[in-house]
Design a protein around this motif. Sequence first.
Motif, PDB file in Angstrom:
ATOM      1  N   ILE A   1      -9.812   5.133  -1.027  1.00 18.76           N
ATOM      2  CA  ILE A   1      -9.093   3.873  -1.221  1.00 18.76           C
ATOM      3  C   ILE A   1      -9.272   3.400  -2.657  1.00 18.76           C
ATOM      4  CG2 ILE A   1      -8.849   1.471  -0.507  1.00 18.76           C
ATOM      5  CD1 ILE A   1      -9.973   2.293   2.211  1.00 18.76           C
TER       6      ILE A   1
ATOM      7  N   PHE B   1       0.836  -1.195   0.000  1.00 23.10           N
ATOM      8  CA  PHE B   1       0.000   0.000   0.000  1.00 23.10           C
ATOM      9  C   PHE B   1       0.874   1.250   0.000  1.00 23.10           C
ATOM     10  CE2 PHE B   1       0.684  -1.341   4.339  1.00 23.10           C
ATOM     11  CZ  PHE B   1       0.979  -0.169   5.027  1.00 23.10           C
TER      12      PHE B   1
ATOM     13  N   LEU C   1      -5.261   6.264  -0.715  1.00 27.59           N
ATOM     14  CA  LEU C   1      -4.555   5.060  -0.279  1.00 27.59           C
ATOM     15  C   LEU C   1      -4.667   4.046  -1.406  1.00 27.59           C
ATOM     16  CD1 LEU C   1      -3.109   3.452   1.984  1.00 27.59           C
ATOM     17  CD2 LEU C   1      -5.389   2.699   2.726  1.00 27.59           C
ATOM     18  N   GLN C   2      -3.531   3.724  -2.021  1.00 26.90           N
ATOM     19  CA  GLN C   2      -3.498   2.725  -3.087  1.00 26.90           C
ATOM     20  C   GLN C   2      -3.155   1.376  -2.456  1.00 26.90           C
ATOM     21  OE1 GLN C   2      -0.477   4.106  -5.740  1.00 26.90           O
ATOM     22  NE2 GLN C   2      -1.757   5.699  -6.615  1.00 26.90           N
ATOM     23  N   VAL C   3      -3.885   0.342  -2.837  1.00 22.64           N
ATOM     24  CA  VAL C   3      -3.681  -1.000  -2.288  1.00 22.64           C
ATOM     25  C   VAL C   3      -3.535  -1.973  -3.448  1.00 22.64           C
ATOM     26  CG1 VAL C   3      -4.623  -2.815  -0.815  1.00 22.64           C
ATOM     27  CG2 VAL C   3      -5.100  -0.412  -0.278  1.00 22.64           C
TER      28      VAL C   3
ATOM     29  N   SER D   1       0.196   5.661   0.528  1.00 21.35           N
ATOM     30  CA  SER D   1      -0.715   6.775   0.764  1.00 21.35           C
ATOM     31  C   SER D   1      -0.066   8.054   0.249  1.00 21.35           C
ATOM     32  CB  SER D   1      -1.009   6.899   2.258  1.00 21.35           C
ATOM     33  OG  SER D   1      -1.891   7.971   2.483  1.00 21.35           O
TER      34      SER D   1
ATOM     35  N   TYR E   1      -5.064   3.338   8.296  1.00 19.02           N
ATOM     36  CA  TYR E   1      -6.012   4.123   7.502  1.00 19.02           C
ATOM     37  C   TYR E   1      -6.272   5.461   8.191  1.00 19.02           C
ATOM     38  CZ  TYR E   1     -10.246   5.342   4.949  1.00 19.02           C
ATOM     39  OH  TYR E   1     -11.190   5.981   4.186  1.00 19.02           O
TER      40      TYR E   1
END
Length: 138
Positions: free
Chosen positions: A120, A72, A79-81, A74, A115
Motif C-alpha cells: 500500500i 484508489f 495499491l495506491q491510495v 491497484s 484489499y
Amino acid sequence: MQWMPLGRSARTTAALLAVLAALPSCTAETLEGDYSRASVQPVEVSPVGSNQIRIRYSMPGETLFYSPGVDFRSADGTLQVAIRRCGIRDSACKAMAKGTSPESDPWRPEAVLPYRGEKIMMMYRDGQQQVVPAAPPR
C-alpha cells in the motif's frame, strides 16, 4: 494555413480518437494526491476482515474545501491510495471510497476499501509513502 471547420461526423471522430488515445496513458499513470503529506497526518491503515482495509486520516480545517474520501488504484501488486480534496460547492466531486467521520472525532474521517494483500502506497501532492508493509526507518 486556413482554418476549416470540421463537419459533425469529423468532429465526433476526432473527439473519439482523442479519448481513445488518452486511455492507455490514464491507466498507466500513478494516482496523484490532493493533499500534502503533512496536512493529513497521522494516516492509519488497519485491516477490516480478510479482504478490506480502513484508511483513517486527519482532515485539515478548511472553510472552502472538504474530503469526500479516497481514490484508489491497484496495479502490479501495489495499491495506491490518494485522499481527495473537493471544493464545498463542487457537487460533482466524488471519491471512489466514501469517507465517513465518527461523531466522536469528526476531523478524522475513515474510508474502507477492498484489499488483496498488495503493498500500500499513500499518494500525496508532495510525494508518496509506503505504509504496508511499513517502510524501514531512514
